[in-house]
Design an enzyme around this catalytic site. Structure first.
Site, PDB file in Angstrom:
ATOM      1  N   ASN A  42      42.553  34.408  36.636  1.00 39.81           N
ATOM      2  CA  ASN A  42      41.241  34.280  36.723  1.00 39.81           C
ATOM      3  C   ASN A  42      40.681  32.721  37.092  1.00 39.81           C
ATOM      4  O   ASN A  42      41.399  31.692  36.790  1.00 39.81           O
ATOM      5  CB  ASN A  42      40.479  34.568  35.540  1.00 39.81           C
ATOM      6  CG  ASN A  42      40.904  33.964  34.120  1.00 39.81           C
ATOM      7  OD1 ASN A  42      42.157  33.756  33.966  1.00 39.81           O
ATOM      8  ND2 ASN A  42      39.953  33.806  33.075  1.00 39.81           N
ATOM      9  N   GLU A  44      37.280  30.838  37.107  1.00 42.99           N
ATOM     10  CA  GLU A  44      35.870  30.408  36.701  1.00 42.99           C
ATOM     11  C   GLU A  44      35.287  29.434  37.457  1.00 42.99           C
ATOM     12  O   GLU A  44      35.897  28.367  37.966  1.00 42.99           O
ATOM     13  CB  GLU A  44      35.710  30.626  35.291  1.00 42.99           C
ATOM     14  CG  GLU A  44      36.473  31.718  34.421  1.00 42.99           C
ATOM     15  CD  GLU A  44      36.152  31.371  32.942  1.00 42.99           C
ATOM     16  OE1 GLU A  44      35.794  30.540  32.449  1.00 42.99           O
ATOM     17  OE2 GLU A  44      36.399  32.596  32.293  1.00 42.99           O
ATOM     18  N   CYS A  53      38.126  37.580  38.646  1.00 44.05           N
ATOM     19  CA  CYS A  53      39.316  38.010  37.675  1.00 44.05           C
ATOM     20  C   CYS A  53      40.600  37.911  38.328  1.00 44.05           C
ATOM     21  O   CYS A  53      40.739  37.944  39.538  1.00 44.05           O
ATOM     22  CB  CYS A  53      38.957  39.647  37.474  1.00 44.05           C
ATOM     23  SG  CYS A  53      37.476  39.995  36.593  1.00 44.05           S
ATOM     24  N   GLU A  55      42.970  40.001  38.520  1.00 44.38           N
ATOM     25  CA  GLU A  55      43.552  41.397  39.262  1.00 44.38           C
ATOM     26  C   GLU A  55      42.747  41.107  40.608  1.00 44.38           C
ATOM     27  O   GLU A  55      43.517  41.565  41.621  1.00 44.38           O
ATOM     28  CB  GLU A  55      42.967  42.523  38.505  1.00 44.38           C
ATOM     29  CG  GLU A  55      43.201  42.822  37.096  1.00 44.38           C
ATOM     30  CD  GLU A  55      42.590  42.151  36.020  1.00 44.38           C
ATOM     31  OE1 GLU A  55      41.860  41.228  36.340  1.00 44.38           O
ATOM     32  OE2 GLU A  55      42.682  42.798  34.953  1.00 44.38           O
ATOM     33  N   CYS A  86      38.745  45.377  33.901  1.00 44.25           N
ATOM     34  CA  CYS A  86      37.146  45.323  34.054  1.00 44.25           C
ATOM     35  C   CYS A  86      36.970  46.673  35.148  1.00 44.25           C
ATOM     36  O   CYS A  86      37.710  47.031  35.850  1.00 44.25           O
ATOM     37  CB  CYS A  86      36.368  44.271  34.536  1.00 44.25           C
ATOM     38  SG  CYS A  86      36.352  43.713  36.090  1.00 44.25           S
ATOM     39  N   CYS A  89      37.507  45.804  38.906  1.00 44.92           N
ATOM     40  CA  CYS A  89      38.831  45.589  39.212  1.00 44.92           C
ATOM     41  C   CYS A  89      39.286  46.978  39.167  1.00 44.92           C
ATOM     42  O   CYS A  89      40.452  47.305  40.025  1.00 44.92           O
ATOM     43  CB  CYS A  89      39.641  44.855  38.284  1.00 44.92           C
ATOM     44  SG  CYS A  89      39.097  42.972  38.549  1.00 44.92           S
TER      45      CYS A  89
HETATM   46  N1  THU Z   1      39.083  38.678  33.244  1.00 47.83           N
HETATM   47  C1  THU Z   1      40.201  38.741  34.057  1.00 47.83           C
HETATM   48  O1  THU Z   1      40.605  37.903  34.817  1.00 47.83           O
HETATM   49  N2  THU Z   1      40.614  40.023  34.049  1.00 47.83           N
HETATM   50  C2  THU Z   1      40.248  41.157  33.121  1.00 47.83           C
HETATM   51  O2  THU Z   1      40.923  42.302  33.191  1.00 47.83           O
HETATM   52  C3  THU Z   1      39.239  40.807  32.272  1.00 47.83           C
HETATM   53  C4  THU Z   1      38.412  39.596  32.450  1.00 47.83           C
HETATM   54  C5  THU Z   1      38.335  37.308  32.999  1.00 47.83           C
HETATM   55  C6  THU Z   1      37.146  37.128  33.577  1.00 47.83           C
HETATM   56  C7  THU Z   1      36.679  35.595  32.971  1.00 47.83           C
HETATM   57  O3  THU Z   1      37.178  34.859  33.687  1.00 47.83           O
HETATM   58  C8  THU Z   1      37.277  35.912  31.623  1.00 47.83           C
HETATM   59  O4  THU Z   1      38.672  36.836  31.879  1.00 47.83           O
HETATM   60  C9  THU Z   1      36.485  36.256  30.428  1.00 47.83           C
HETATM   61  O5  THU Z   1      35.826  37.451  30.669  1.00 47.83           O
END
Ligand code: THU
Length: 127
Positions: A42, A44, A53, A55, A86, A89
């Site tokens: 991920n 941000e 994300c 994925e 999520c 994804c």
């Molecule tokens: N996130 C993912 O990368 N994959 C998931 O399956 C769930 C959430 C990330 C998004 C964000 O950067 C952090 O996790 C918290 O939500």
């Protein structure tokens, strides 16, 4: 090395590269394509809407490299619990990795799913 172990190792390595200053929640993904592994974490951004994300990063890396067959996908996170993908994804997996074995690992073990289990009745439209 067994496929699942290799994916777990690669997903954990990818998780270390996560950029998660906002949530402090790190996610790593490893995908098994036809002949190679792709990874994602991920990423941000202070402008939260631009965050990605793990994925999505991994799948788009694979697709943009011309990968046509994603056979398996491993998801790990810094949380103690299983990190389920999520909704967005799940739709991407439905689209680009419909046949993939989806593994989600936590400290308690590894669970295995298909996208049909995680996203029944996903949106599909022939373009
Ligand atoms: N996130 C993912 O990368 N994959 C998931 O399956 C769930 C959430 C990330 C998004 C964000 O950067 C952090 O996790 C918290 O939500």
């Amino acid at each position: 090395m067994e496929e699942v172990e290799l994916l777990l190792k690669e997903a954990r390595r990818a998780m270390k590269r996560a950029v998660a200053p906002c949530s402090n929640f790190r996610v790593g993904v490893a995908l098994l394509g036809r002949e190679r592994v792709y990874t994602g974490c991920n990423v941000e951004n202070p402008s939260l809407m631009l965050s990605e994300c793990a994925e999505r990063v991994a799948i788009l890396k694979a697709v943009s490299e011309g990968e046509k067959q994603i056979r398996a996908l491993m998801i790990v996170s810094s949380d103690n619990d299983y990190c389920y993908p999520c909704g967005s994804c799940r739709q991407l997996i439905f689209e680009f990795a419909p046949e993939a074995d989806i593994y989600i690992a936590s400290r308690r073990g590894i669970r295995k799913y298909t996208i049909k289990e995680l996203l029944p009745f996903g949106f599909r439209r022939e373009l």
